[in-house]
Enzyme design. Structure first.
Site, mmCIF file in Angstrom:
data_model
loop_
_atom_site.group_PDB
_atom_site.id
_atom_site.type_symbol
_atom_site.label_atom_id
_atom_site.label_comp_id
_atom_site.label_asym_id
_atom_site.label_seq_id
_atom_site.Cartn_x
_atom_site.Cartn_y
_atom_site.Cartn_z
ATOM 1 N N GLY A 91 2.778 -1.055 4.297
ATOM 2 C CA GLY A 91 2.803 0.361 3.924
ATOM 3 C C GLY A 91 4.227 0.821 3.666
ATOM 4 O O GLY A 91 4.784 0.616 2.589
ATOM 5 N N GLY A 92 4.846 1.425 4.679
ATOM 6 C CA GLY A 92 6.172 2.035 4.536
ATOM 7 C C GLY A 92 7.190 1.149 3.838
ATOM 8 O O GLY A 92 7.918 1.612 2.948
ATOM 9 N N HIS A 150 -9.590 1.498 4.725
ATOM 10 C CA HIS A 150 -8.315 1.662 5.432
ATOM 11 C C HIS A 150 -8.509 2.635 6.596
ATOM 12 O O HIS A 150 -9.266 3.608 6.486
ATOM 13 C CB HIS A 150 -7.243 2.180 4.468
ATOM 14 C CG HIS A 150 -5.873 2.143 5.089
ATOM 15 N ND1 HIS A 150 -5.443 3.111 5.956
ATOM 16 C CD2 HIS A 150 -4.879 1.229 5.003
ATOM 17 C CE1 HIS A 150 -4.226 2.789 6.373
ATOM 18 N NE2 HIS A 150 -3.855 1.648 5.816
ATOM 19 N N SER A 161 3.308 -1.867 10.372
ATOM 20 C CA SER A 161 4.765 -1.937 10.585
ATOM 21 C C SER A 161 5.361 -3.308 10.259
ATOM 22 O O SER A 161 6.281 -3.770 10.941
ATOM 23 C CB SER A 161 5.121 -1.507 12.014
ATOM 24 O OG SER A 161 4.743 -0.151 12.218
ATOM 25 N N GLU A 181 -5.571 -4.536 10.683
ATOM 26 C CA GLU A 181 -4.496 -3.572 10.900
ATOM 27 C C GLU A 181 -4.777 -2.776 12.171
ATOM 28 O O GLU A 181 -5.580 -1.827 12.145
ATOM 29 C CB GLU A 181 -4.407 -2.596 9.719
ATOM 30 C CG GLU A 181 -4.108 -3.255 8.397
ATOM 31 C CD GLU A 181 -3.553 -2.245 7.390
ATOM 32 O OE1 GLU A 181 -2.475 -2.492 6.862
ATOM 33 O OE2 GLU A 181 -4.193 -1.200 7.173
ATOM 34 N N ASN A 210 0.869 -1.173 0.000
ATOM 35 C CA ASN A 210 0.000 0.000 0.000
ATOM 36 C C ASN A 210 0.910 1.229 0.000
ATOM 37 O O ASN A 210 1.476 1.588 1.028
ATOM 38 C CB ASN A 210 -0.891 -0.041 1.254
ATOM 39 C CG ASN A 210 -1.707 1.219 1.435
ATOM 40 O OD1 ASN A 210 -1.784 2.055 0.532
ATOM 41 N ND2 ASN A 210 -2.315 1.359 2.607
ATOM 42 N N TRP A 211 1.029 1.826 -1.171
ATOM 43 C CA TRP A 211 1.979 2.952 -1.297
ATOM 44 C C TRP A 211 1.463 4.240 -0.667
ATOM 45 O O TRP A 211 2.219 5.205 -0.551
ATOM 46 C CB TRP A 211 2.264 3.231 -2.778
ATOM 47 C CG TRP A 211 3.031 2.182 -3.499
ATOM 48 C CD1 TRP A 211 3.335 0.912 -3.085
ATOM 49 C CD2 TRP A 211 3.632 2.326 -4.802
ATOM 50 N NE1 TRP A 211 4.066 0.263 -4.039
ATOM 51 C CE2 TRP A 211 4.265 1.103 -5.106
ATOM 52 C CE3 TRP A 211 3.674 3.356 -5.731
ATOM 53 C CZ2 TRP A 211 4.942 0.898 -6.311
ATOM 54 C CZ3 TRP A 211 4.340 3.156 -6.924
ATOM 55 C CH2 TRP A 211 4.972 1.935 -7.209
ATOM 56 N N LYS A 212 0.181 4.284 -0.353
ATOM 57 C CA LYS A 212 -0.434 5.502 0.198
ATOM 58 C C LYS A 212 -0.176 6.691 -0.741
ATOM 59 O O LYS A 212 -0.110 6.493 -1.950
ATOM 60 C CB LYS A 212 0.048 5.736 1.633
ATOM 61 C CG LYS A 212 -0.133 4.475 2.488
ATOM 62 C CD LYS A 212 0.040 4.690 3.945
ATOM 63 C CE LYS A 212 -0.173 3.358 4.668
ATOM 64 N NZ LYS A 212 -0.139 3.493 6.118
ATOM 65 N N GLU A 243 -6.816 4.997 7.701
ATOM 66 C CA GLU A 243 -6.545 6.415 7.416
ATOM 67 C C GLU A 243 -7.751 7.068 6.742
ATOM 68 O O GLU A 243 -7.999 8.263 6.919
ATOM 69 C CB GLU A 243 -5.276 6.540 6.552
ATOM 70 C CG GLU A 243 -4.033 6.299 7.404
ATOM 71 C CD GLU A 243 -2.853 5.691 6.692
ATOM 72 O OE1 GLU A 243 -2.815 5.704 5.450
ATOM 73 O OE2 GLU A 243 -1.959 5.173 7.384
ATOM 74 N N GLY A 291 2.469 2.533 10.676
ATOM 75 C CA GLY A 291 3.439 3.607 10.459
ATOM 76 C C GLY A 291 4.149 4.071 11.723
ATOM 77 O O GLY A 291 4.823 5.090 11.727
HETATM 78 P P1 PGA Z 1 2.753 0.479 7.617
HETATM 79 O O1 PGA Z 1 1.306 0.676 6.958
HETATM 80 O O2 PGA Z 1 3.311 -0.833 7.080
HETATM 81 O O3 PGA Z 1 3.545 1.671 7.172
HETATM 82 O O4 PGA Z 1 2.556 0.421 9.085
HETATM 83 C C1 PGA Z 1 0.418 -0.408 6.769
HETATM 84 C C2 PGA Z 1 -0.890 0.078 6.195
HETATM 85 O O5 PGA Z 1 -1.368 1.148 6.600
HETATM 86 O O6 PGA Z 1 -1.487 -0.562 5.306
#
Ligand code: PGA
Length: 249
Positions: free
Chosen positions: A230-231, A94, A209, A164, A8-10, A96, A170
């Protein structure tokens, strides 16, 4: 069942950066029988990503889509548009989007129905916040999200759940193996009670994470069907190291 490693590149990567990252992934990735790999760039990079991924078996997904099929919805992107750009998957709900954009469970349920109706595979995200866990309400919160955002007539063949915990996204804080095992077991039981045998076979990703150093341990926990990253998906070496974590026992 094959594990799914989804990136997930956001809201990251310009055109040149996205091209570099995808080419780096393609150059260093070996397709295998026991895991699938999916990248979910921002909308602006889907066209290019589809062109680059055409000859590979790396799947392409988006990070959201509209609940509407088309028309006067300024700024929105429809499921049909995503299919047109070569997407097979879409991430919905998600945390966010739930917290920053204030998406409700009801809206997420509508999006899910629209996306599946247009042939997209939905990755539905659920997860509790820090305060919920501290109050011992993590299971109640996740159950409520599933009750409200997962319609009873969802197409189970086109559904993956992602657990999640919001406090682990993050932040560098990963849930312990015991936390993950407890929640994935709980979600698996919920799905089997609600949807029967088919429900018990749904893939449940863990996200929050995930990185090369913890991926192998997480991916070997019962009922963990893969990872939503994500990251660490913004770097080909890290993302592929997580993918390779599927094969190490
Ligand atoms: P993260 O994000 O790996 O940076 O914690 C995961 C996500 O939000 O899908």
């Amino acid at each position: 069942m094959k594990k799914l490693i989804a990136g997930n590149w956001k809201m990251n990567k310009t055109t040149i950066e996205a091209k570099d990252l995808i080419q780096d992934i393609i150059a260093n990735y070996e397709a295998c029988q026991s895991a699938e790999i999916l990248i979910c760039p921002p909308f602006t990079q889907l066209y290019q990503a589809n062109e680059l991924l055409r000859e590979t078996n790396i799947r392409l997904g988006a990070q959201d889509c509209s609940n509407q099929e088309g028309g006067a919805y300024t700024g929105q992107i429809s499921a049909t548009m995503l299919k047109d750009l070569g997407c097979s998957h879409v991430i919905l709900g998600h945390s966010e989007r739930r917290s920053i954009i204030k998406e409700s469970d009801a809206l997420i349920a509508e999006k899910l129905k629209t996306a599946q109706g247009k042939g997209l595979h939905v990755i539905l995200c659920v997860g509790e916040e820090d305060k919920d866990r501290e109050a011992g309400k993590h299971k109640d919160i996740v159950q409520k999200q599933l009750d409200m955002s997962l319609p009873g007539d969802a197409i189970l063949d086109s559904l993956t759940i992602a657990y999640e915990p919001v406090w682990a996204i993050g932040t560098g804080k990963t849930a312990t193996s015991a936390d993950i095992s407890e929640m994935h077991g709980f979600i698996n039981k919920y799905l089997s009670e609600r949807f029967g045998e088919m429900g018990s076979r749904l893939r449940i990703l863990y996200g929050g994470s995930v990185k090369p150093t913890n991926a192998n341990e997480i991916l070997n926990i019962d009922h963990v069907g893969g990872a939503l990253v994500g990251g660490a998906s913004l770097n080909a070496d890290d993302f592929l190291a997580i993918y390779r974590g599927v094969f190490v026992n």
